[in-house]
Enzyme design. Sequence first.
Site, PDB file in Angstrom:
ATOM      1  N   ASN A   9      32.127  33.637  49.539  1.00  0.00           N
ATOM      2  CA  ASN A   9      31.226  34.761  49.244  1.00  0.00           C
ATOM      3  C   ASN A   9      30.694  34.546  47.829  1.00  0.00           C
ATOM      4  O   ASN A   9      31.408  34.793  46.856  1.00  0.00           O
ATOM      5  CB  ASN A   9      32.000  36.083  49.343  1.00  0.00           C
ATOM      6  CG  ASN A   9      31.155  37.262  48.894  1.00  0.00           C
ATOM      7  OD1 ASN A   9      29.933  37.161  48.800  1.00  0.00           O
ATOM      8  ND2 ASN A   9      31.803  38.382  48.606  1.00  0.00           N
ATOM      9  N   LYS A  11      28.377  36.169  46.339  1.00  0.00           N
ATOM     10  CA  LYS A  11      27.883  37.404  45.713  1.00  0.00           C
ATOM     11  C   LYS A  11      26.501  37.149  45.110  1.00  0.00           C
ATOM     12  O   LYS A  11      25.693  36.451  45.707  1.00  0.00           O
ATOM     13  CB  LYS A  11      28.892  37.911  44.670  1.00  0.00           C
ATOM     14  CG  LYS A  11      30.323  37.920  45.203  1.00  0.00           C
ATOM     15  CD  LYS A  11      31.287  38.643  44.304  1.00  0.00           C
ATOM     16  CE  LYS A  11      32.695  38.472  44.849  1.00  0.00           C
ATOM     17  NZ  LYS A  11      33.670  39.335  44.238  1.00  0.00           N
ATOM     18  N   HIS A  95      32.188  44.991  52.436  1.00  0.00           N
ATOM     19  CA  HIS A  95      32.860  44.451  51.250  1.00  0.00           C
ATOM     20  C   HIS A  95      33.150  45.598  50.285  1.00  0.00           C
ATOM     21  O   HIS A  95      32.357  46.524  50.158  1.00  0.00           O
ATOM     22  CB  HIS A  95      31.975  43.389  50.580  1.00  0.00           C
ATOM     23  CG  HIS A  95      32.708  42.608  49.539  1.00  0.00           C
ATOM     24  ND1 HIS A  95      32.901  43.092  48.265  1.00  0.00           N
ATOM     25  CD2 HIS A  95      33.315  41.396  49.585  1.00  0.00           C
ATOM     26  CE1 HIS A  95      33.600  42.196  47.575  1.00  0.00           C
ATOM     27  NE2 HIS A  95      33.860  41.163  48.349  1.00  0.00           N
ATOM     28  N   GLU A  97      32.889  45.869  47.216  1.00  0.00           N
ATOM     29  CA  GLU A  97      31.846  46.113  46.204  1.00  0.00           C
ATOM     30  C   GLU A  97      30.737  46.980  46.795  1.00  0.00           C
ATOM     31  O   GLU A  97      30.176  47.837  46.115  1.00  0.00           O
ATOM     32  CB  GLU A  97      31.308  44.772  45.677  1.00  0.00           C
ATOM     33  CG  GLU A  97      32.318  44.111  44.752  1.00  0.00           C
ATOM     34  CD  GLU A  97      32.232  42.605  44.683  1.00  0.00           C
ATOM     35  OE1 GLU A  97      31.198  42.033  45.077  1.00  0.00           O
ATOM     36  OE2 GLU A  97      33.213  41.989  44.236  1.00  0.00           O
ATOM     37  N   GLU A 167      41.167  42.566  51.945  1.00  0.00           N
ATOM     38  CA  GLU A 167      40.932  42.288  50.536  1.00  0.00           C
ATOM     39  C   GLU A 167      41.413  43.454  49.683  1.00  0.00           C
ATOM     40  O   GLU A 167      40.682  44.438  49.500  1.00  0.00           O
ATOM     41  CB  GLU A 167      39.437  42.078  50.277  1.00  0.00           C
ATOM     42  CG  GLU A 167      38.841  40.915  51.047  1.00  0.00           C
ATOM     43  CD  GLU A 167      37.634  40.338  50.321  1.00  0.00           C
ATOM     44  OE1 GLU A 167      37.675  39.160  49.985  1.00  0.00           O
ATOM     45  OE2 GLU A 167      36.677  41.088  50.069  1.00  0.00           O
ATOM     46  N   GLY A 173      38.562  39.324  42.167  1.00  0.00           N
ATOM     47  CA  GLY A 173      37.965  38.953  40.884  1.00  0.00           C
ATOM     48  C   GLY A 173      38.853  39.227  39.687  1.00  0.00           C
ATOM     49  O   GLY A 173      38.400  39.180  38.552  1.00  0.00           O
ATOM     50  N   SER A 212      41.213  36.724  44.794  1.00  0.00           N
ATOM     51  CA  SER A 212      41.663  35.677  43.860  1.00  0.00           C
ATOM     52  C   SER A 212      42.368  34.509  44.565  1.00  0.00           C
ATOM     53  O   SER A 212      43.352  33.969  44.052  1.00  0.00           O
ATOM     54  CB  SER A 212      42.552  36.271  42.764  1.00  0.00           C
ATOM     55  OG  SER A 212      41.797  37.221  42.008  1.00  0.00           O
TER      56      SER A 212
HETATM   57  C1  PEP Z   1      35.491  38.474  47.314  1.00  0.00           C
HETATM   58  O1  PEP Z   1      34.455  38.594  46.708  1.00  0.00           O
HETATM   59  O2  PEP Z   1      35.536  38.806  48.502  1.00  0.00           O
HETATM   60  C2  PEP Z   1      36.651  37.943  46.617  1.00  0.00           C
HETATM   61  C3  PEP Z   1      37.802  37.905  47.241  1.00  0.00           C
HETATM   62  O3  PEP Z   1      36.469  37.522  45.312  1.00  0.00           O
HETATM   63  P1  PEP Z   1      37.522  36.668  44.427  1.00  0.00           P
HETATM   64  O4  PEP Z   1      37.967  35.500  45.272  1.00  0.00           O
HETATM   65  O5  PEP Z   1      36.743  36.237  43.220  1.00  0.00           O
HETATM   66  O6  PEP Z   1      38.656  37.570  44.100  1.00  0.00           O
END
Ligand code: PEP
Length: 255
Positions: A9, A11, A95, A97, A167, A173, A212
């Site tokens: 992803n 973003k 997601h 976000e 998630e 992040g 992460s």
């Molecule tokens: C994500 O954006 O779905 C995500 C898991 O980001 P990151 O791997 O940077 O934590």
Amino acid sequence: MRTPILAANWKMHKDVGESVAFAEAFLPLVADAEGVEVVLAPPFTALASLGQAIHGSAVRLAAQNVHPEPKGAFTGEISASMLVDLGCAYAIVGHSERRALFAESDEFVARKAAALLAHGIRPIVCVGETLEQREAGRTFDLIETQLEGSLALVPHARAEEIVIAYEPVWAIGTGRTATPELAQEVHAFIRERLAKRFGDAAARVRIQYGGSVKPDNVYSLMAQPDIDGALVGGASLEPDSFARIVRFDRTGGPE
Ligand code: PEP
């Protein structure tokens, strides 16, 4: 039985040139990766060019979002049929976000997932608790509510086409990954809820972990019985890093 699915992803990162350059560096690194499905989700603006760059490879294209309506006065939005035009095989919906920054509800996520399925695109449906919700002991209630709401319009016969991404918001992040055991506990719960809703098909639904994920922790996460892949943000931006994730790099070793 469940083909692991590793999805990047990006973003709001990478323009057209950067996306194509990524593909040129990345494809040779994963050309011999077998038994896994690899998915790249660039920004909308790079879908067409990246789609051409990965054409003929086993890597699949994904969108990061979709609007549920087929067409109309929805300035700035993109429909599922437009994503079909660009060759998208998957699209991320719900997601955290988008839930947090754009106030997207489970009901809206459900409509998006239904629109995608109606157009033959597989939804990657994200769920996950905040730190506050976890500390208040509400993780399982919250996940159950998100699953019920977000999957409300998925027809029974199409269950196997969906991918769930667990998630935990506190791990996205932040560099703070859920331990494999903690992630497995929630994944097992998700599969149990899926079984209540979809019966035997639940055993064939893939559940990704996201938050992460990095080359040095992917191996121990993927070793868990109900973790069937990863949705990766930051560590998917560099070809070498994401290729190591696709290979379940063992250099970090089992934790
Ligand atoms: C994500 O954006 O779905 C995500 C898991 O980001 P990151 O791997 O940077 O934590």
